[in-house]
Design an enzyme around this catalytic site. Structure first.
Site, PDB file in Angstrom:
ATOM      1  N   TYR A 117       0.857  -1.190   0.000  1.00 28.14           N
ATOM      2  CA  TYR A 117       0.000   0.000   0.000  1.00 28.14           C
ATOM      3  C   TYR A 117       0.888   1.233   0.000  1.00 28.14           C
ATOM      4  O   TYR A 117       1.645   1.477   0.950  1.00 28.14           O
ATOM      5  CB  TYR A 117      -0.911   0.022   1.224  1.00 28.14           C
ATOM      6  CG  TYR A 117      -1.979  -1.050   1.256  1.00 28.14           C
ATOM      7  CD1 TYR A 117      -2.247  -1.850   0.150  1.00 28.14           C
ATOM      8  CD2 TYR A 117      -2.735  -1.266   2.409  1.00 28.14           C
ATOM      9  CE1 TYR A 117      -3.230  -2.829   0.190  1.00 28.14           C
ATOM     10  CE2 TYR A 117      -3.721  -2.243   2.452  1.00 28.14           C
ATOM     11  CZ  TYR A 117      -3.959  -3.019   1.339  1.00 28.14           C
ATOM     12  OH  TYR A 117      -4.932  -3.991   1.384  1.00 28.14           O
TER      13      TYR A 117
ATOM     14  N   GLY B 287     -17.698   2.587  -3.334  1.00 27.21           N
ATOM     15  CA  GLY B 287     -18.523   3.794  -3.326  1.00 27.21           C
ATOM     16  C   GLY B 287     -19.888   3.644  -3.962  1.00 27.21           C
ATOM     17  O   GLY B 287     -20.765   4.496  -3.778  1.00 27.21           O
TER      18      GLY B 287
ATOM     19  N   LEU C 117     -22.293   1.793  -3.151  1.00 28.50           N
ATOM     20  CA  LEU C 117     -23.371   1.590  -2.176  1.00 28.50           C
ATOM     21  C   LEU C 117     -23.540   2.763  -1.211  1.00 28.50           C
ATOM     22  O   LEU C 117     -24.283   2.657  -0.247  1.00 28.50           O
ATOM     23  CB  LEU C 117     -23.116   0.302  -1.391  1.00 28.50           C
ATOM     24  CG  LEU C 117     -23.066  -0.966  -2.242  1.00 28.50           C
ATOM     25  CD1 LEU C 117     -22.687  -2.180  -1.398  1.00 28.50           C
ATOM     26  CD2 LEU C 117     -24.412  -1.207  -2.937  1.00 28.50           C
TER      27      LEU C 117
ATOM     28  N   GLY D 146     -24.806   5.658  -2.173  1.00 24.43           N
ATOM     29  CA  GLY D 146     -25.939   6.461  -2.615  1.00 24.43           C
ATOM     30  C   GLY D 146     -25.557   7.685  -3.412  1.00 24.43           C
ATOM     31  O   GLY D 146     -26.437   8.443  -3.840  1.00 24.43           O
TER      32      GLY D 146
END
Length: 333
Positions: free
Chosen positions: A53, A208, A210, A212
């Site tokens: 990472y 992202g 989910l 909205g």
């Protein structure tokens, strides 16, 4: 925050884990340290990173945070992974020995609480790594071991080999799992549960989708993850801009409204309470995003809402043998 045992022999972990993948990339060090403070203050205990990472930057950032917060090391479980991102990367013991030592150096610690193999290696058999996993636990470099992104048969095989050879048990598998990605229910999660592993879930908000923030037939806003996604990624607009996905998101919005929460919070609550789930890994680009996710740490959806989401997001049953198994045994995942 609620806690759960990680598998049948692992430590207790908070209901939500924290993912440090953005450290050194989208998240600068000052913001990263603030996020870690917010997470721990909310009762979170499991911090997940990996050696690749930010090409090691994430581990360095987490390490500097640990050193700047006296006493916090005893309050958290530190997890990292090795396998990718460096010359010669593989699952060979020789490479993994150097990888874990480098991770410990970047983190500035003498051990991690969980060391996970970050992915499979077609060129090297899982048999080769049994001795390595036993070695790092015996040497005190890792308290527990696990895997990430492994197919179910390799999870089962490695768990069996460790048991047969007196090695440490696998306590975890880390996989992508959310309302839009449920194929792991067929083999991967059951294999882990059967072998006594807990499941750490990355991507619980489907990159992202989910939250909205996206709308049917409207291009994703500039600067969002989906707008910046490459065409080959799972979150790419052309892959998920489908009727099936929007049907799931519409039900998710209804459920969220009924509970007085955001769609992202409802999605986190659903996946956190799925069979075999130990902890979804929440990550964020901003403090506000993190606080919103953590606000769902005590949320449990009612049975009707769980059923609605589970049914609308049910993946198509693959052909043989799964359709036959489903028909004969009534088994799905």
């Amino acid at each position: 925050m609620e806690t759960r045992q990680l598998g049948s022999s692992g430590p207790a972990v908070s209901r939500f884990a924290f993912g440090a993948m953005t450290f050194g990339g989208d998240t600068d060090e000052a913001s990263a340290h603030e996020m870690l403070d917010v997470y721990v203050d909310a009762g979170g205990t499991l911090i997940d990173t990996a050696d690749n990472y930010g090409s090691g930057t994430s581990e360095r950032v987490v390490g500097r945070w640990l050193r700047s917060r006296p006493g916090v090391r005893e309050r958290v479980l530190l997890a990292t992974k090795g396998r990718f991102g460096y010359p010669g990367a593989s699952l060979t013991p020789a490479y993994l020995r150097s990888a874990i030592d480098a991770s410990l150096s970047r983190l500035g610690v003498d051990h991690v609480d969980l060391y996970q193999l970050h992915g499979p290696d077609d060129e090297h058999r899982v048999d080769e790594i049994v001795e390595f996993l036993a070695e790092i636990v015996t040497a005190g470099k890792a308290r527990h071991v696990g895997v990430s992104n492994f197919p179910g048969w390799q999870v089962a095989k490695l768990a069996r080999l460790l048991a047969e050879q007196g090695g440490p048990p696998l306590v975890s598998q880390q996989i992508q799992y959310n309302l839009l990605a449920r194929a792991v229910e067929w083999e991967v999660i059951p294999a882990g549960v059967d072998a006594g592993l807990g499941t750490l879930l990355y991507g619980p908000l489907a990159q992202g989708w989910l939250t909205g923030k996206y709308r049917r037939d409207q291009q994703p806003p500039a600067g969002t993850r989906v707008a910046q996604a490459g065409e080959q990624t799972s979150e790419a607009w052309h892959r998920r801009n489908t009727e099936d996905v929007w049907s799931i998101i519409e039900v998710l919005r209804d459920v969220a409204h009924a509970h007085g929460v955001t769609p992202g919070q409802a999605a986190l609550a659903w996946v956190a309470d799925r069979p075999g789930s130990s902890a979804p890994i929440v990550g964020a680009r901003t403090i506000a995003q993190l606080r919103e996710s953590l606000a769902a740490a005590a949320l449990h959806l009612d049975e009707k809402s769980v059923t609605r989401l589970t049914e609308v997001s049910a993946p198509l049953t693959p052909n043989y043998p799964y359709q036959m198994v489903e028909r004969i045994a009534g088994w799905h995942g």
